[in-house]
Write a protein that holds these residues in place. Sequence first.
Motif, short mmCIF file in Angstrom:
data_model
loop_
_atom_site.label_atom_id
_atom_site.label_comp_id
_atom_site.label_asym_id
_atom_site.label_seq_id
_atom_site.Cartn_x
_atom_site.Cartn_y
_atom_site.Cartn_z
N THR A 159 0.84 -1.19 0.00
CA THR A 159 0.00 0.00 0.00
C THR A 159 0.87 1.24 0.00
O THR A 159 2.02 1.20 0.46
CB THR A 159 -0.93 0.05 1.22
OG1 THR A 159 -0.13 0.22 2.42
CG2 THR A 159 -1.75 -1.22 1.33
N ARG A 160 0.31 2.34 -0.48
CA ARG A 160 1.08 3.59 -0.53
C ARG A 160 1.43 4.08 0.87
O ARG A 160 2.56 4.53 1.11
CB ARG A 160 0.29 4.65 -1.29
CG ARG A 160 0.94 6.03 -1.25
CD ARG A 160 0.24 7.01 -2.16
NE ARG A 160 0.72 8.37 -1.93
CZ ARG A 160 0.41 9.42 -2.67
NH1 ARG A 160 -0.41 9.26 -3.72
NH2 ARG A 160 0.88 10.61 -2.40
N THR A 161 0.47 3.98 1.77
CA THR A 161 0.70 4.46 3.14
C THR A 161 1.87 3.74 3.78
O THR A 161 2.76 4.36 4.38
CB THR A 161 -0.56 4.27 4.00
OG1 THR A 161 -1.63 5.04 3.45
CG2 THR A 161 -0.31 4.74 5.43
N GLU A 162 1.90 2.41 3.66
CA GLU A 162 2.98 1.64 4.26
C GLU A 162 4.30 1.90 3.56
O GLU A 162 5.36 1.96 4.19
CB GLU A 162 2.64 0.15 4.22
CG GLU A 162 1.58 -0.28 5.21
CD GLU A 162 1.97 0.04 6.64
OE1 GLU A 162 3.12 -0.25 7.03
OE2 GLU A 162 1.13 0.58 7.38
N ALA A 163 4.25 2.08 2.26
CA ALA A 163 5.48 2.36 1.51
C ALA A 163 6.06 3.71 1.92
O ALA A 163 7.29 3.86 2.04
CB ALA A 163 5.19 2.34 0.01
N GLU A 164 5.19 4.71 2.15
CA GLU A 164 5.67 6.02 2.60
C GLU A 164 6.32 5.91 3.98
O GLU A 164 7.37 6.50 4.24
CB GLU A 164 4.51 7.02 2.62
CG GLU A 164 4.04 7.44 1.24
CD GLU A 164 2.95 8.50 1.31
OE1 GLU A 164 2.53 8.87 2.44
OE2 GLU A 164 2.51 8.95 0.24
N LYS A 165 5.68 5.15 4.87
CA LYS A 165 6.24 4.97 6.21
C LYS A 165 7.63 4.34 6.14
O LYS A 165 8.56 4.74 6.85
CB LYS A 165 5.32 4.10 7.06
CG LYS A 165 4.03 4.78 7.51
CD LYS A 165 3.20 3.84 8.37
CE LYS A 165 1.91 4.51 8.84
NZ LYS A 165 1.08 3.58 9.65
N LYS A 166 7.78 3.35 5.27
CA LYS A 166 9.07 2.68 5.16
C LYS A 166 10.12 3.60 4.55
O LYS A 166 11.30 3.55 4.91
CB LYS A 166 8.92 1.41 4.32
CG LYS A 166 8.16 0.30 5.05
CD LYS A 166 8.15 -0.99 4.25
CE LYS A 166 7.45 -2.10 5.03
NZ LYS A 166 7.46 -3.39 4.29
N ALA A 167 9.70 4.46 3.62
CA ALA A 167 10.64 5.41 3.03
C ALA A 167 11.12 6.40 4.07
O ALA A 167 12.31 6.72 4.15
CB ALA A 167 9.97 6.13 1.85
N PHE A 168 10.19 6.91 4.89
CA PHE A 168 10.57 7.84 5.95
C PHE A 168 11.46 7.15 6.98
O PHE A 168 12.42 7.73 7.48
CB PHE A 168 9.33 8.41 6.64
CG PHE A 168 8.59 9.43 5.81
CD1 PHE A 168 9.27 10.41 5.10
CD2 PHE A 168 7.20 9.42 5.75
CE1 PHE A 168 8.60 11.34 4.34
CE2 PHE A 168 6.52 10.35 4.99
CZ PHE A 168 7.22 11.33 4.28
N ALA A 169 11.13 5.88 7.30
CA ALA A 169 11.95 5.13 8.26
C ALA A 169 13.37 4.93 7.72
O ALA A 169 14.35 4.96 8.47
CB ALA A 169 11.31 3.77 8.55
N ALA A 170 13.48 4.76 6.41
CA ALA A 170 14.80 4.60 5.80
C ALA A 170 15.61 5.88 5.91
O ALA A 170 16.83 5.84 6.10
CB ALA A 170 14.64 4.18 4.34
N LEU A 171 14.93 7.03 5.80
CA LEU A 171 15.62 8.31 6.00
C LEU A 171 16.13 8.42 7.43
O LEU A 171 17.25 8.85 7.67
CB LEU A 171 14.68 9.48 5.70
CG LEU A 171 14.39 9.79 4.23
CD1 LEU A 171 13.41 10.96 4.13
CD2 LEU A 171 15.67 10.12 3.47
N VAL A 172 15.30 8.02 8.39
CA VAL A 172 15.70 8.07 9.80
C VAL A 172 16.93 7.21 10.02
O VAL A 172 17.87 7.60 10.72
CB VAL A 172 14.54 7.62 10.71
CG1 VAL A 172 15.02 7.45 12.15
CG2 VAL A 172 13.38 8.61 10.67
#
Length: 323
Positions: free
Chosen positions: A89-102
């Motif tokens: 899902t887009r929502t989960e993919a965005e969360k993972k992208a932000f987590a990768a930045l962190v």
Amino acid sequence: MRIWFLLYFMLFMINFIFSQSLNEAQTAANDAARRLEEAFEGKYGLSGYSQNNASIQVTRGGRQPAWVTDPYSAYSRNHYIAAVGFASTRTEAEKKAFAALVSYFGQSIKADMEIAVIYSEAVSNDVVIFSENTRVRDTIVTAASLDTLIGAEIGSIWDDGRGTINVLAYMEKSKTVSIYTDLTIINNSNIELLTSVSTSEKNSFNGYARYKLAALIAGVNADYANIVSLSGGSTASLNLISADKLNLEIQQIIRGISVGFNVSGDNNNRVRDTFAKVLNNKGLRTQGSNTPYVLDIDINMAEAVFPNNAFKFCRFTINANLI
């Protein structure tokens, strides 16, 4: 132990009223707050808030974009920090992208959850003052746990058409340095305000609460400085205040606080000694007369009657109020 837990969180019950004139730190903090307010008027993207979807490139199917395997093919490594997340899902993919930045900034910036909660509540209750702008405060609260990073944005989304959504997130280094430098400046001002107390007020539970919060903010600043440094900025001018130094001050404060006891219904001081042991273990003194604090303990005991039972039972309650 419950008493100490309550003392630790009493800082949220403090209403700070500062009448002192603006000094250099406060002036710098005001300037930093103004810059943040301007930034939050839409100039910077904020993870956790709705963005302008028109600026996000969304595609479905076709050839896999190069950024899926190399985010820096879309955003130059010299000016950006970029990461990719993917999910169904887009929502989960965005969360993972932000987590990768962190994760780029290292696990050390993952704040302890207790600290994140205290810091967030302090900001929400205006104990730690950032701005009159509610969006600024809400964003600080949202990002306090560092599950998200202020200034992070979504750049592109690619749906491969086979059930996987790929999201490219990025942060502009110069903006990141600016935002977290300003947050650090404001935090420094709050630390100064919290610790600017007289000696008598410092050596009290109120002083303890103020220094405890100041030390916590100093720890948050250390994380912010790490973000500034890894984004290519300099921390030389941040005037970071050591959390360890403040914690040493806290130990001195605790050793200078005395608590007396007023106990009714105690038997051989058993209840009093139990409370005293807990407080002594935290460094508080529990001896002497005319102490500034008194733990007023009231013990009530009554027979608890159970029909057809040969044993006798006692029900008791203990109320303890720190005065």
